[in-house]
Design a protein around this motif. Structure first.
Motif, PDB file in Angstrom:
ATOM      1  N   GLN A  84      59.235  39.808 -37.768  1.00 51.92           N
ATOM      2  CA  GLN A  84      59.568  38.389 -37.738  1.00 51.92           C
ATOM      3  C   GLN A  84      60.282  38.015 -36.452  1.00 51.92           C
ATOM      4  N   TYR A  85      61.605  38.206 -36.413  1.00 53.49           N
ATOM      5  CA  TYR A  85      62.369  37.737 -35.269  1.00 53.49           C
ATOM      6  C   TYR A  85      62.599  38.870 -34.271  1.00 53.49           C
ATOM      7  N   ALA A  86      62.263  38.611 -33.001  1.00 58.22           N
ATOM      8  CA  ALA A  86      62.476  39.616 -31.960  1.00 58.22           C
ATOM      9  C   ALA A  86      63.955  39.710 -31.605  1.00 58.22           C
ATOM     10  N   LYS A  87      64.360  40.869 -31.081  1.00 55.41           N
ATOM     11  CA  LYS A  87      65.765  41.033 -30.703  1.00 55.41           C
ATOM     12  C   LYS A  87      65.978  41.017 -29.195  1.00 55.41           C
ATOM     13  N   ASP A  88      64.919  41.261 -28.410  1.00 58.97           N
ATOM     14  CA  ASP A  88      65.038  41.118 -26.965  1.00 58.97           C
ATOM     15  C   ASP A  88      63.660  40.902 -26.364  1.00 58.97           C
ATOM     16  N   VAL A  89      63.654  40.406 -25.127  1.00 61.56           N
ATOM     17  CA  VAL A  89      62.396  40.079 -24.462  1.00 61.56           C
ATOM     18  C   VAL A  89      62.591  40.161 -22.956  1.00 61.56           C
ATOM     19  N   GLN A  90      61.530  40.567 -22.256  1.00 62.01           N
ATOM     20  CA  GLN A  90      61.529  40.549 -20.796  1.00 62.01           C
ATOM     21  C   GLN A  90      60.141  40.153 -20.325  1.00 62.01           C
ATOM     22  N   ALA A  91      60.054  39.651 -19.094  1.00 60.90           N
ATOM     23  CA  ALA A  91      58.771  39.151 -18.602  1.00 60.90           C
ATOM     24  C   ALA A  91      58.618  39.413 -17.114  1.00 60.90           C
ATOM     25  N   SER A  92      57.385  39.676 -16.718  1.00 64.27           N
ATOM     26  CA  SER A  92      56.997  39.608 -15.309  1.00 64.27           C
ATOM     27  C   SER A  92      55.904  38.546 -15.214  1.00 64.27           C
ATOM     28  N   VAL A  93      55.903  37.800 -14.118  1.00 59.12           N
ATOM     29  CA  VAL A  93      54.971  36.676 -14.005  1.00 59.12           C
ATOM     30  C   VAL A  93      54.210  36.755 -12.696  1.00 59.12           C
ATOM     31  N   GLY A  94      53.014  36.158 -12.692  1.00 63.40           N
ATOM     32  CA  GLY A  94      52.196  36.131 -11.487  1.00 63.40           C
ATOM     33  C   GLY A  94      52.789  35.236 -10.414  1.00 63.40           C
ATOM     34  N   SER A  95      52.688  35.668  -9.173  1.00 60.57           N
ATOM     35  CA  SER A  95      53.203  34.892  -8.047  1.00 60.57           C
ATOM     36  C   SER A  95      52.134  33.942  -7.516  1.00 60.57           C
ATOM     37  N   VAL A  96      52.612  32.889  -6.851  1.00 60.03           N
ATOM     38  CA  VAL A  96      51.727  31.931  -6.194  1.00 60.03           C
ATOM     39  C   VAL A  96      52.167  31.823  -4.738  1.00 60.03           C
ATOM     40  N   TYR A  97      51.242  31.999  -3.813  1.00 57.79           N
ATOM     41  CA  TYR A  97      51.562  31.881  -2.395  1.00 57.79           C
ATOM     42  C   TYR A  97      50.840  30.673  -1.804  1.00 57.79           C
ATOM     43  N   VAL A  98      51.583  29.844  -1.090  1.00 59.27           N
ATOM     44  CA  VAL A  98      51.036  28.620  -0.517  1.00 59.27           C
ATOM     45  C   VAL A  98      50.720  28.779   0.969  1.00 59.27           C
ATOM     46  N   ASP A  99      51.141  29.890   1.533  1.00 60.03           N
ATOM     47  CA  ASP A  99      50.840  30.211   2.928  1.00 60.03           C
ATOM     48  C   ASP A  99      51.159  31.699   3.118  1.00 60.03           C
ATOM     49  N   GLU A 100      50.952  32.215   4.310  1.00 57.96           N
ATOM     50  CA  GLU A 100      51.194  33.628   4.565  1.00 57.96           C
ATOM     51  C   GLU A 100      52.667  33.968   4.323  1.00 57.96           C
ATOM     52  N   PHE A 101      52.896  34.869   3.367  1.00 56.24           N
ATOM     53  CA  PHE A 101      54.242  35.308   3.003  1.00 56.24           C
ATOM     54  C   PHE A 101      55.149  34.154   2.563  1.00 56.24           C
ATOM     55  N   LYS A 102      54.573  33.043   2.168  1.00 51.52           N
ATOM     56  CA  LYS A 102      55.358  31.893   1.719  1.00 51.52           C
ATOM     57  C   LYS A 102      55.058  31.644   0.242  1.00 51.52           C
ATOM     58  N   GLU A 103      55.997  32.060  -0.575  1.00 56.54           N
ATOM     59  CA  GLU A 103      55.803  31.943  -2.018  1.00 56.54           C
ATOM     60  C   GLU A 103      56.109  30.519  -2.480  1.00 56.54           C
ATOM     61  N   GLY A 104      55.253  30.004  -3.354  1.00 57.33           N
ATOM     62  CA  GLY A 104      55.481  28.675  -3.911  1.00 57.33           C
ATOM     63  C   GLY A 104      56.301  28.753  -5.186  1.00 57.33           C
ATOM     64  N   HIS A 105      57.182  27.799  -5.373  1.00 59.15           N
ATOM     65  CA  HIS A 105      57.987  27.724  -6.586  1.00 59.15           C
ATOM     66  C   HIS A 105      57.726  26.378  -7.246  1.00 59.15           C
ATOM     67  N   PHE A 106      57.128  26.420  -8.432  1.00 59.91           N
ATOM     68  CA  PHE A 106      56.761  25.210  -9.142  1.00 59.91           C
ATOM     69  C   PHE A 106      57.330  25.274 -10.557  1.00 59.91           C
ATOM     70  N   PRO A 107      58.631  25.012 -10.702  1.00 51.95           N
ATOM     71  CA  PRO A 107      59.287  25.225 -11.994  1.00 51.95           C
ATOM     72  C   PRO A 107      58.806  24.305 -13.115  1.00 51.95           C
ATOM     73  N   GLU A 108      58.128  23.220 -12.774  1.00 52.35           N
ATOM     74  CA  GLU A 108      57.618  22.333 -13.824  1.00 52.35           C
ATOM     75  C   GLU A 108      56.371  22.904 -14.486  1.00 52.35           C
ATOM     76  N   SER A 109      55.718  23.853 -13.809  1.00 52.27           N
ATOM     77  CA  SER A 109      54.441  24.394 -14.266  1.00 52.27           C
ATOM     78  C   SER A 109      54.599  25.822 -14.767  1.00 52.27           C
ATOM     79  N   CYS A 110      53.871  26.166 -15.815  1.00 50.87           N
ATOM     80  CA  CYS A 110      53.826  27.545 -16.294  1.00 50.87           C
ATOM     81  C   CYS A 110      53.165  28.424 -15.218  1.00 50.87           C
TER      82      CYS A 110
END
Length: 475
Positions: free
Chosen positions: A274-300
């Protein structure tokens, strides 16, 4: 058949008052025939459920059609903020009175129906369902049950408080597969399960992107403000309606919300978690230019791998680790599969159970339940313990209709809120880890206090357990 709660109240309360006071709730009630409640000239067969469909396009359209196909329901009312999306349902059920605003529907015509189907974007599920339940209406709510953890707990409690029949729209919960796997597991065919993998090809809509520019022309058929509902006020943008809202945190719950209730339901049933006791996540990165990571906190994010730990149950010997993978990520092929045997599940979705003596897996809606090696499936022997739902996944709708007609507590449903609520909470807790990844710029394990409904070691994510509704919208 219907139970209607009566109370003295102002004549024609405003919708603002309606939302603030929790609708036309009752201090007392009486059971009377529907034809009396409906007034002069109103008649209805006593053995048919009168349904109001809130959200009449897309999935709402198919839900409404399936209720009607049960032969024991009438579609009495339709409600949708978008006349384009509701057109097919209105054509199919021309006698159903049509509203754009669900609050107006509940204010003016709540005496004339027994149950409500809610098939809107995720962010408006809870407010609509709660106000319908407070009027004594049975509710069917599309998956995920809610947008926030607090909402899921609240609706689970409300179902008991108002004694209404409930069902979440994860139709695979009524399929044979989840019952077959329960019987295999209970018979000891795969030993003790300690690890589960669930995966999906979702998102199949844009995620990990910047918020689009506003558009000046709102389609005349769409009431944009009503569509926003509980969400913050924003200018209209293209392609959010009717589908791509799923990838934006203000409205949707990402791939987990879309497919988690289908794929994680089987582990909940089979293992009793039923109820979990802990959780961790890794997420896919998005790059908008060479070595320039995009951060879009409104979007999953475009993809994620989330690991949840569930405490030992009376069906497991220890904790259960559940891995969720989306964006096309899949677990390693089981060694028990022959080289030419396909693995991955129908349409890129699947669930794999790993036990001390063997493995089993299934695809979307728990279809194609299979023991590994696959040759074991045909000759597997396990006593049948669980009654099958007639029609399987398609019978999910009729099961709710018949449950409503029978009345609260008379029949067991596949995804009543006492089951759907904890399942939804676990998935939304997993989303806390996804959002926490952005907030703290790295990967930590979030420790969950289930009774307090909060993360104990990273307070910043607790803002998402219960969000603030837009002014004028409340429960």
């Amino acid at each position: 058949m219907a139970e209607e709660k009566q109370t003295e109240q102002k004549t024609n309360p405003t919708r603002r008052e309606f939302l603030k006071t929790g609708t036309i709730a009752a201090a007392s009630f009486m059971i009377v025939p529907r034809f009396v409640l409906g007034g002069k000239g109103y008649t209805a067969p006593s053995d048919k459920l009168l349904i109001a469909g809130i959200g009449a396009g897309g999935k709402g359209q198919s839900d409404i059609a399936n209720f009607y196909k049960s032969g024991k329901a009438e579609i009495a009312f339709l409600c949708d903020v978008d006349d384009r999306r509701s057109a097919k349902s209105r054509a199919d059920f021309p006698k159903a009175k049509y509203y754009k605003d669900w609050r107006e529907l509940l204010e003016k015509d709540s005496k004339h129906f027994d149950a409500v189907s809610v098939s809107t974007p995720d962010h408006n599920h809870a407010i609509i369902a709660y106000h319908a339940m407070s009027l004594g209406k049975h509710v069917y709510v599309q998956k995920p049950l809610t947008h926030d953890i607090w909402e899921a707990r609240m609706l689970t409690d409300a179902a008991k408080k108002y004694k209404v029949v409930t069902q979440m729209g994860n139709q695979g919960a009524s399929n044979d597969g989840t019952r077959q796997m329960s019987e295999w597991y209970d018979a000891g065919l795969i030993g003790d399960v300690h690890t589960v993998y669930c995966w999906t090809n979702r998102p199949v809509w844009p995620q990990g992107i910047a918020w689009p520019p506003p558009q000046p022309n709102i389609p005349k058929e769409l009431d944009w403000d009503l569509w926003l509902g509980t969400a913050p006020k924003k200018d209209y943008v293209d392609k959010l309606v009717p589908f791509n809202w799923r990838g934006w945190w203000d409205y949707g719950t990402g791939a987990l919300g879309d497919m988690g209730c289908h794929l994680v339901e089987a582990p909940f049933r089979v293992l009793g978690i039923q109820y979990a006791k802990d959780v961790q996540a890794s997420v896919g990165s998005v790059y908008v230019d060479e070595f320039k990571e995009g951060h879009f906190p409104e979007s999953c994010p475009p993809s994620s791998h989330i690991t949840l730990t569930f405490p030992k149950t009376d069906k497991t010997q220890g904790d259960v680790t559940l891995h969720w993978m989306d964006g096309g990520i899949q677990p390693e092929r089981p060694d028990e599969l022959l080289p030419s045997e396909n693995f991955g599940g129908e349409q890129g979705n699947g669930t794999l159970f790993i036990g001390t003596k063997g493995k089993m897996y299934a695809s979307t809606y728990s279809d194609a339940a299979t023991l590994l090696p696959t040759a074991l499936t045909k000759d597997a022997k396990a006593p049948q313990k669980w009654a099958r739902v007639p029609g399987g996944a398609n019978g999910h709708y009729g099961q709710w209709v018949e449950g409503c007609i029978a009345g609260y507590g008379k029949t067991e449903l596949s995804s009543s809120f006492d089951k759907a609520g904890p399942l939804t909470e676990a998935l939304l807790m997993a989303n806390l880890a996804v959002r926490g990844h952005e907030l703290q710029g790295g990967r930590i394990k979030l420790v969950w206090d289930n009774n307090a409904m909060k993360v104990t070691n990273f307070d910043a994510v607790n803002q998402y357990v219960k969000r603030q509704y837009r002014e004028g919208w409340s429960i």
